[in-house]
Write an enzyme that holds these catalytic residues in place. Structure first.
Site, PDB file in Angstrom:
ATOM      1  N   GLY A  84     -15.464  14.240 -44.124  1.00 32.26           N
ATOM      2  CA  GLY A  84     -15.556  15.172 -45.232  1.00 32.26           C
ATOM      3  C   GLY A  84     -17.021  15.393 -45.519  1.00 32.26           C
ATOM      4  O   GLY A  84     -17.798  15.671 -44.607  1.00 32.26           O
ATOM      5  N   GLU A  85     -17.421  15.202 -46.753  1.00 30.23           N
ATOM      6  CA  GLU A  85     -18.816  15.389 -47.141  1.00 30.23           C
ATOM      7  C   GLU A  85     -19.272  14.110 -47.837  1.00 30.23           C
ATOM      8  O   GLU A  85     -18.838  13.816 -48.950  1.00 30.23           O
ATOM      9  CB  GLU A  85     -18.905  16.614 -48.063  1.00 30.23           C
ATOM     10  CG  GLU A  85     -20.298  17.117 -48.255  1.00 30.23           C
ATOM     11  CD  GLU A  85     -21.051  17.320 -46.948  1.00 30.23           C
ATOM     12  OE1 GLU A  85     -20.566  18.041 -46.063  1.00 30.23           O
ATOM     13  OE2 GLU A  85     -22.131  16.719 -46.809  1.00 30.23           O
ATOM     14  N   SER A  86     -20.145  13.369 -47.129  1.00 26.59           N
ATOM     15  CA  SER A  86     -20.507  12.040 -47.645  1.00 26.59           C
ATOM     16  C   SER A  86     -21.232  12.118 -48.986  1.00 26.59           C
ATOM     17  O   SER A  86     -21.084  11.225 -49.833  1.00 26.59           O
ATOM     18  CB  SER A  86     -21.363  11.300 -46.614  1.00 26.59           C
ATOM     19  OG  SER A  86     -22.521  12.043 -46.301  1.00 26.59           O
TER      20      SER A  86
ATOM     21  N   CYS B   9     -16.748   9.663 -39.363  1.00 25.73           N
ATOM     22  CA  CYS B   9     -17.682  10.748 -39.676  1.00 25.73           C
ATOM     23  C   CYS B   9     -18.328  10.505 -41.047  1.00 25.73           C
ATOM     24  O   CYS B   9     -19.135   9.594 -41.182  1.00 25.73           O
ATOM     25  CB  CYS B   9     -16.968  12.090 -39.559  1.00 25.73           C
ATOM     26  SG  CYS B   9     -18.141  13.429 -39.275  1.00 25.73           S
TER      27      CYS B   9
ATOM     28  N   ARG C 164     -27.589  12.321 -40.755  1.00 27.21           N
ATOM     29  CA  ARG C 164     -26.520  13.300 -40.965  1.00 27.21           C
ATOM     30  C   ARG C 164     -26.764  14.571 -40.159  1.00 27.21           C
ATOM     31  O   ARG C 164     -27.899  14.989 -39.976  1.00 27.21           O
ATOM     32  CB  ARG C 164     -26.418  13.659 -42.453  1.00 27.21           C
ATOM     33  CG  ARG C 164     -26.024  12.484 -43.334  1.00 27.21           C
ATOM     34  CD  ARG C 164     -26.011  12.865 -44.795  1.00 27.21           C
ATOM     35  NE  ARG C 164     -25.089  13.950 -45.062  1.00 27.21           N
ATOM     36  CZ  ARG C 164     -25.376  15.008 -45.805  1.00 27.21           C
ATOM     37  NH1 ARG C 164     -26.580  15.142 -46.348  1.00 27.21           N
ATOM     38  NH2 ARG C 164     -24.482  15.938 -46.002  1.00 27.21           N
TER      39      ARG C 164
ATOM     40  N   ILE D  18     -17.401  16.840 -35.689  1.00 31.17           N
ATOM     41  CA  ILE D  18     -17.641  17.977 -36.590  1.00 31.17           C
ATOM     42  C   ILE D  18     -18.829  17.653 -37.494  1.00 31.17           C
ATOM     43  O   ILE D  18     -18.730  16.764 -38.343  1.00 31.17           O
ATOM     44  CB  ILE D  18     -16.392  18.267 -37.460  1.00 31.17           C
ATOM     45  CG1 ILE D  18     -15.161  18.511 -36.570  1.00 31.17           C
ATOM     46  CG2 ILE D  18     -16.651  19.464 -38.376  1.00 31.17           C
ATOM     47  CD1 ILE D  18     -13.848  18.517 -37.338  1.00 31.17           C
ATOM     48  N   ARG D  19     -19.937  18.335 -37.291  1.00 23.42           N
ATOM     49  CA  ARG D  19     -21.155  18.037 -38.056  1.00 23.42           C
ATOM     50  C   ARG D  19     -21.338  16.528 -38.186  1.00 23.42           C
ATOM     51  O   ARG D  19     -21.475  15.974 -39.284  1.00 23.42           O
ATOM     52  CB  ARG D  19     -21.125  18.721 -39.428  1.00 23.42           C
ATOM     53  CG  ARG D  19     -21.157  20.248 -39.314  1.00 23.42           C
ATOM     54  CD  ARG D  19     -21.151  20.947 -40.648  1.00 23.42           C
ATOM     55  NE  ARG D  19     -22.368  20.678 -41.426  1.00 23.42           N
ATOM     56  CZ  ARG D  19     -23.552  21.255 -41.216  1.00 23.42           C
ATOM     57  NH1 ARG D  19     -23.708  22.092 -40.205  1.00 23.42           N
ATOM     58  NH2 ARG D  19     -24.557  20.982 -41.976  1.00 23.42           N
TER      59      ARG D  19
ATOM     60  N   HIS E 264     -13.650  12.281 -35.273  1.00 21.11           N
ATOM     61  CA  HIS E 264     -12.457  12.347 -36.128  1.00 21.11           C
ATOM     62  C   HIS E 264     -11.210  11.934 -35.340  1.00 21.11           C
ATOM     63  O   HIS E 264     -10.509  12.809 -34.806  1.00 21.11           O
ATOM     64  CB  HIS E 264     -12.250  13.793 -36.611  1.00 21.11           C
ATOM     65  CG  HIS E 264     -13.120  14.197 -37.747  1.00 21.11           C
ATOM     66  ND1 HIS E 264     -12.672  14.267 -39.042  1.00 21.11           N
ATOM     67  CD2 HIS E 264     -14.425  14.557 -37.782  1.00 21.11           C
ATOM     68  CE1 HIS E 264     -13.656  14.652 -39.836  1.00 21.11           C
ATOM     69  NE2 HIS E 264     -14.737  14.845 -39.086  1.00 21.11           N
TER      70      HIS E 264
ATOM     71  N   GLU F 232      -8.370  11.158 -36.315  1.00 25.20           N
ATOM     72  CA  GLU F 232      -7.108  11.645 -36.917  1.00 25.20           C
ATOM     73  C   GLU F 232      -6.771  13.058 -36.442  1.00 25.20           C
ATOM     74  O   GLU F 232      -5.666  13.542 -36.672  1.00 25.20           O
ATOM     75  CB  GLU F 232      -7.193  11.581 -38.450  1.00 25.20           C
ATOM     76  CG  GLU F 232      -7.922  12.734 -39.138  1.00 25.20           C
ATOM     77  CD  GLU F 232      -9.448  12.670 -39.003  1.00 25.20           C
ATOM     78  OE1 GLU F 232      -9.965  11.774 -38.308  1.00 25.20           O
ATOM     79  OE2 GLU F 232     -10.113  13.554 -39.595  1.00 25.20           O
TER      80      GLU F 232
HETATM   81  N1  GLN Z   1     -21.779  16.219 -42.272  1.00 22.81           N
HETATM   82  C1  GLN Z   1     -20.886  15.458 -43.100  1.00 22.81           C
HETATM   83  C2  GLN Z   1     -21.647  14.525 -44.029  1.00 22.81           C
HETATM   84  O1  GLN Z   1     -22.800  14.398 -43.941  1.00 22.81           O
HETATM   85  C3  GLN Z   1     -19.905  14.681 -42.261  1.00 22.81           C
HETATM   86  C4  GLN Z   1     -19.021  15.636 -41.498  1.00 22.81           C
HETATM   87  C5  GLN Z   1     -17.627  15.144 -41.286  1.00 22.81           C
HETATM   88  O2  GLN Z   1     -17.195  14.166 -41.900  1.00 22.81           O
HETATM   89  N2  GLN Z   1     -16.899  15.843 -40.469  1.00 22.81           N
HETATM   90  O3  GLN Z   1     -21.074  13.910 -44.867  1.00 22.81           O
END
Ligand code: GLN
Length: 195
Positions: free
Chosen positions: A49-51, A81, A110, A139-140, A176, A178
């Protein structure tokens, strides 16, 4: 013995598919948003997600310290992630107020997979899963820039960049698991819980 209860941190991000993956493996999986919910679980998945957002919500929900305490007591955890970022000792290119648990002695940066910053997929040899490569979706994703002596690297890309690590009972992946029908990374974590 009662089946272990697996918590999935459900403040933000990709928690629902983790719950489903764990249930498909026959586990009891519950979403965790509050300290009492955390108290009822034997292990915790920290999803992607977004840390930065998750760090803020952990504080806002009074969950940061309780999770840190459980980790210090040896609770098994799987961080994927953004979850890997939250479990890392040091976070580069984070927000100034972003916090992490330091449960795994790694430094992560990140959104740093070069030109592949948005997303890519790779077939990985993962230590402990010899049957076939694991198809991994990034993903990112965070890059692991430094690994401490107590950390076991389970998988790498590009001839040496760690993307799956374990320290004690904590497992982290840049990707990921999942999002793949292959549930062997979750199985590795559940083996830790059963141990
Ligand atoms: N770029 C996100 C972060 O810095 C992590 C991306 C992800 O969990 N798919 O939190």
């Amino acid at each position: 013995m009662q089946a272990p209860v697996v918590g999935v941190l459900a403040l933000q991000g990709a928690f629902a598919l983790h719950v489903r993956a764990l249930e498909r493996l026959g586990s009891v999986a519950v979403e965790v948003r509050t300290p009492p919910e955390l108290a009822g679980v034997d292990g915790l998945v920290l999803p992607g997600g977004e840390s930065t957002t998750m760090s803020k919500l952990l504080d806002a929900n009074g969950l940061f310290e309780p999770v840190a305490e459980r980790l210090a007591e040896g609770m098994p955890a799987l961080g994927t992630c953004a979850g890997m970022i939250l479990l890392a000792r040091e976070v580069l290119d984070g927000r100034a107020d972003q916090r992490s648990f330091g449960a795994v002695d790694i430094t992560v940066r990140r959104n740093a997979f070069g030109r592949q910053v948005d997303s890519f997929e790779a077939d990985l040899e993962v230590a402990g899963l010899p049957e076939a490569p694991v198809h991994a979706v990034f993903i990112r994703a965070p890059v692991v820039e430094d690994v401490g002596p107590g950390v076991e690297v389970l998988a790498q890309v590009d001839g040496g960049r760690p993307v799956a690590c374990r320290q004690g009972r904590v497992l982290v992946t840049s990707f990921h698991p999942e999002l793949s029908p292959d549930l062997r990374v979750h199985e590795l974590f559940l083996r830790e819980l059963a141990a």
